[in-house]
Design an enzyme around this catalytic site. Structure first.
Site, PDB file in Angstrom:
ATOM      1  N   HIS A  88      31.406  43.470  37.348  1.00  0.00           N
ATOM      2  CA  HIS A  88      31.723  44.506  38.433  1.00  0.00           C
ATOM      3  C   HIS A  88      32.353  45.102  38.167  1.00  0.00           C
ATOM      4  O   HIS A  88      32.346  46.386  38.428  1.00  0.00           O
ATOM      5  CB  HIS A  88      31.909  43.325  39.317  1.00  0.00           C
ATOM      6  CG  HIS A  88      32.509  44.755  40.914  1.00  0.00           C
ATOM      7  ND1 HIS A  88      31.361  45.149  41.205  1.00  0.00           N
ATOM      8  CD2 HIS A  88      33.632  45.252  41.242  1.00  0.00           C
ATOM      9  CE1 HIS A  88      31.744  45.818  42.648  1.00  0.00           C
ATOM     10  NE2 HIS A  88      32.611  46.121  42.324  1.00  0.00           N
ATOM     11  N   SER A 129      31.128  50.761  43.503  1.00  0.00           N
ATOM     12  CA  SER A 129      31.855  49.273  44.846  1.00  0.00           C
ATOM     13  C   SER A 129      32.293  49.883  46.711  1.00  0.00           C
ATOM     14  O   SER A 129      30.653  50.034  46.464  1.00  0.00           O
ATOM     15  CB  SER A 129      33.379  49.035  43.871  1.00  0.00           C
ATOM     16  OG  SER A 129      33.446  47.305  44.850  1.00  0.00           O
ATOM     17  N   ASP A 148      26.787  41.646  37.959  1.00  0.00           N
ATOM     18  CA  ASP A 148      27.875  42.271  38.658  1.00  0.00           C
ATOM     19  C   ASP A 148      27.708  41.021  39.419  1.00  0.00           C
ATOM     20  O   ASP A 148      26.419  40.082  40.146  1.00  0.00           O
ATOM     21  CB  ASP A 148      27.466  43.673  39.555  1.00  0.00           C
ATOM     22  CG  ASP A 148      28.730  43.976  40.663  1.00  0.00           C
ATOM     23  OD1 ASP A 148      29.440  42.836  40.781  1.00  0.00           O
ATOM     24  OD2 ASP A 148      28.815  44.951  40.601  1.00  0.00           O
TER      25      ASP A 148
END
Length: 357
Positions: free
Chosen positions: A331, A146, A302
């Site tokens: 995600h 991330s 995602d």
């Protein structure tokens, strides 16, 4: 600011024995914006042993709402980041409540007055950590999920002579317009609470925080995650309805300070690997400068960082592979400790890069 511990990882008490924590005092730290953050500091944790020629270093940056505590799920002998072979440095991002953040900085730079910190500001401080504390001149790999993936891209672009490989997991080097809009929405939801008081709240703005996490929960997991009822077991917390799921999300993130969340969100929104004097906004220059081996690993579902965004990056990188995680977790697929299946897939990608670099 603490964050939830992924299911399957050690408890907080157990994890405190796993690494060596430290703090690097940065002094008056000059930011890309031109502002200076007085008495800045960077917290970190290390795992494993630095070998004699200092060639076994992995930098594992933290993610949004994360800290070195959460990263421990991926680190250890035989794990994703194998400490029997590698020396793993986990630097806390600015604004995460451990390193310099709105919640731990003195006036006049506290709370909502905390200056904008960019991804490059983080990476430049992390380079100082590697050099000043450990005397490290080469990085075997930068592996991040991330916002940790954003830092991996920036590390490789800024220091191609130092970084030998990167593994960005569920993240991009430049925040897309759609992702920027998602973040603007969750920010607006929090700031609409009168109790936020322009950042000078006396008690946490609970209504705004609930709105923030409610909106965000619809982004960090995919449509299939909800359609298939996967939300009913969120990090070991049971929920029969989506409403109960939201309650569990809010419970899991309740320790996050509102101003810290917003400051780190600003870092995310402004993530731009081209924001460097060498690149001057040129995507081809920025990504073309990433000469090291790169394993870029998005998740098919995602919503924040879809694979298509990474495809345009990989196409500009001379030595990069796109390897997509096929999962309904969205995600969440890139977060260590969430799923054994995705952990194994990501682990193989990391191993392939480390063995080739």
């Amino acid at each position: 600011m603490n964050n939830i511990v992924p299911q399957g990882s050690a408890s907080m008490d157990d994890q405190t024995q796993q690494g060596v924590e430290g703090v690097l005092q940065l002094g008056d730290y000059r930011l890309q914006s031109g502002q200076t953050l007085p008495n800045a500091f960077l917290t970190y944790e290390t795992h494993g042993t630095l070998n004699e020629d200092k060639s076994n270093v992995i930098v594992n940056p933290t993610w949004y709402t994360g800290s070195h505590v959460a990263n421990r799920a991926a680190i250890g002998p035989g794990k994703m980041l194998d400490t029997s072979q590698y020396f793993v440095i986990v630097p806390d991002m600015f604004c995460n409540g451990y390193s310099s953040s709105p919640s731990n900085t003195l006036p006049p730079n506290d709370r909502a007055r905390f200056p904008l910190v960019t991804i490059y500001d983080n990476v430049f401080a992390q380079k100082r950590l590697c050099e000043e504390v450990f005397g490290i001149e080469k990085i075997k790999s930068v592996v991040g999920f991330s916002m940790g993936a954003q830092q991996a891209f920036h590390w490789a672009a800024a220091f191609p002579e130092i970084v030998e490989s990167i593994v960005p997991i569920c993240g991009t080097g430049k925040t897309s317009p759609h992702d920027w809009l998602h973040l603007e929405g969750v920010k607006a939801a929090l700031m609409a609470d009168e109790a936020w008081a322009n950042g000078d709240y006396r008690e946490p703005p609970t209504v705004g925080l609930r709105a923030f996490h409610t909106v965000n929960a619809g982004w960090f997991a995919s449509q299939a995650y909800f359609r298939k009822g996967m939300y009913k077991d969120f990090l070991g917390m049971r929920s029969e309805t989506v409403s109960e799921f939201i309650d569990n999300v809010i419970h899991g993130f309740q320790a996050n300070d509102a101003n810290d969340l917003l400051a780190a969100l600003a870092t995310w929104q402004n993530s731009d690997v081209t924001n460097h004097p060498r690149f001057e906004g040129d995507l081809d220059k920025a990504y073309g400068s990433i000469r090291c081996r790169a394993m870029v690993m998005p998740c098919r579902t995602d919503l924040c960082f879809p694979p298509e965004d990474n495809e345009t990056e990989v196409a500009r990188m001379p030595n990069a592979e796109l390897r997509v995680i096929e999962s309904d977790l969205g995600h969440l697929a890139g977060s260590p400790g969430i799923s054994e299946e995705t952990d194994q897939f990501v682990s193989q990608g990391i191993a392939d890069v480390l063995n080739a670099s």
